[in-house]
Scaffold this active site. Sequence first.
Site, PDB file in Angstrom:
ATOM      1  N   ASN A   8      -7.340   0.600  -4.128  1.00 42.72           N
ATOM      2  CA  ASN A   8      -6.643   1.671  -4.848  1.00 42.72           C
ATOM      3  C   ASN A   8      -5.159   1.303  -4.903  1.00 42.72           C
ATOM      4  OD1 ASN A   8      -5.539   3.986  -5.856  1.00 42.72           O
ATOM      5  ND2 ASN A   8      -6.056   5.280  -4.089  1.00 42.72           N
ATOM      6  N   TRP A   9      -4.727   0.854  -6.074  1.00 44.41           N
ATOM      7  CA  TRP A   9      -3.335   0.391  -6.197  1.00 44.41           C
ATOM      8  C   TRP A   9      -2.343   1.550  -6.251  1.00 44.41           C
ATOM      9  CZ3 TRP A   9      -3.247  -4.273 -10.208  1.00 44.41           C
ATOM     10  CH2 TRP A   9      -4.097  -5.280  -9.726  1.00 44.41           C
ATOM     11  N   HIS A  94      -8.649  12.309  -4.545  1.00 41.79           N
ATOM     12  CA  HIS A  94      -7.870  11.648  -3.491  1.00 41.79           C
ATOM     13  C   HIS A  94      -6.935  12.669  -2.846  1.00 41.79           C
ATOM     14  CE1 HIS A  94      -5.069   8.976  -1.497  1.00 41.79           C
ATOM     15  NE2 HIS A  94      -5.989   8.037  -1.588  1.00 41.79           N
ATOM     16  N   SER A 211      -5.558   3.164   6.154  1.00 40.71           N
ATOM     17  CA  SER A 211      -5.001   2.023   6.884  1.00 40.71           C
ATOM     18  C   SER A 211      -6.032   0.930   7.187  1.00 40.71           C
ATOM     19  CB  SER A 211      -4.302   2.487   8.167  1.00 40.71           C
ATOM     20  OG  SER A 211      -3.195   3.330   7.846  1.00 40.71           O
ATOM     21  N   GLY A 232      -5.777   1.003   0.386  1.00 44.78           N
ATOM     22  CA  GLY A 232      -4.536   1.271  -0.338  1.00 44.78           C
ATOM     23  C   GLY A 232      -3.594   0.085  -0.223  1.00 44.78           C
ATOM     24  N   GLY A 233      -2.605   0.203   0.669  1.00 45.54           N
ATOM     25  CA  GLY A 233      -1.540  -0.798   0.807  1.00 45.54           C
ATOM     26  C   GLY A 233      -2.018  -2.240   0.842  1.00 45.54           C
TER      27      GLY A 233
HETATM   28  P1  13P Z   1      -3.752   2.939   2.891  1.00 46.68           P
HETATM   29  O1  13P Z   1      -4.799   1.866   2.966  1.00 46.68           O
HETATM   30  O2  13P Z   1      -2.442   2.460   2.382  1.00 46.68           O
HETATM   31  O3  13P Z   1      -3.668   3.719   4.172  1.00 46.68           O
HETATM   32  O4  13P Z   1      -4.283   3.984   1.789  1.00 46.68           O
HETATM   33  C1  13P Z   1      -5.558   4.470   1.881  1.00 46.68           C
HETATM   34  C2  13P Z   1      -5.887   5.182   0.631  1.00 46.68           C
HETATM   35  O5  13P Z   1      -5.364   6.250   0.373  1.00 46.68           O
HETATM   36  C3  13P Z   1      -6.819   4.550  -0.308  1.00 46.68           C
HETATM   37  O6  13P Z   1      -7.202   5.424  -1.301  1.00 46.68           O
END
Ligand code: 13P
Length: 250
Positions: A8-9, A94, A211, A232-233
């Site tokens: 998820n960018w 989300h 995370s 995410g990140g």
């Molecule tokens: P992170 O991996 O940056 O914690 O984000 C998780 C997320 O919200 C994916 O949709």
Amino acid sequence: MLPLIVGNWKMNTDLCQGDALVLKLRELLKGADSAEVVIAPPFTSIHHLYHLLADSPIKLAGQNIHWEKNGAYTGEISGEMLASVGCKYVIIGHSERRQYFGETDETVNKKVFATLRHSLKPIVCVGESLQEREGRKTLKKIKTQVTQALAGLGSAVKDLTIAYEPVWAIGTGKTASPQQAEEVHNSIRELLFELFDAESAKEVRIIYGGSVKADNIDELMAEPNIDGALVGGASLKAEDFARIVKFQPR
Ligand code: 13P
């Protein structure tokens, strides 16, 4: 079932940055077949990336959808539009959308139906806040979110993925432990068997987000009810995301 790894960018990458990231990913993931891989870039990049991914198994997802087909809904995007630029999946509900854009369990439910109407696959996000976890309300919260998001679905649920994303673990570097995640995933699986026929309930993938990194994916994927990850990140760094896709459960 084949595990599902989704990047998820969020609101990151312009056209050039997205282009560079996908070119690297395409190379790094050549021959990797132990998971289905999906990326959710910003809407502005999807069509361009669809062409770059023409000879690759990496699929595309939208980060949101409106439940109407078209009309006077400034700033929104429809299932028809997402399908027409090559999307196969849509992320719905989300926690950032619930927190900042007024998404509710009711709108999530409408979006699930709109997604399926366009032959797209919904990835429905659920998760508790830190306060709810500390107040031992996690399982109750998840049950409410899942029940309401999936209300009225029937056997169409088999095409759906549920992403368990504890709000306190998103972007904080604080991952749920594999045991914490497994407890919730297991309770979601039981709930699915209560709500739907067994054949459909067992097809639903339950993935974990919050995370997820290259150095914690292996232990998460070792849990029996963790069927993949929503990242995410770490999905913005090609090497990290590729390592996540090539997880080795232990
Ligand atoms: P992170 O991996 O940056 O914690 O984000 C998780 C997320 O919200 C994916 O949709």
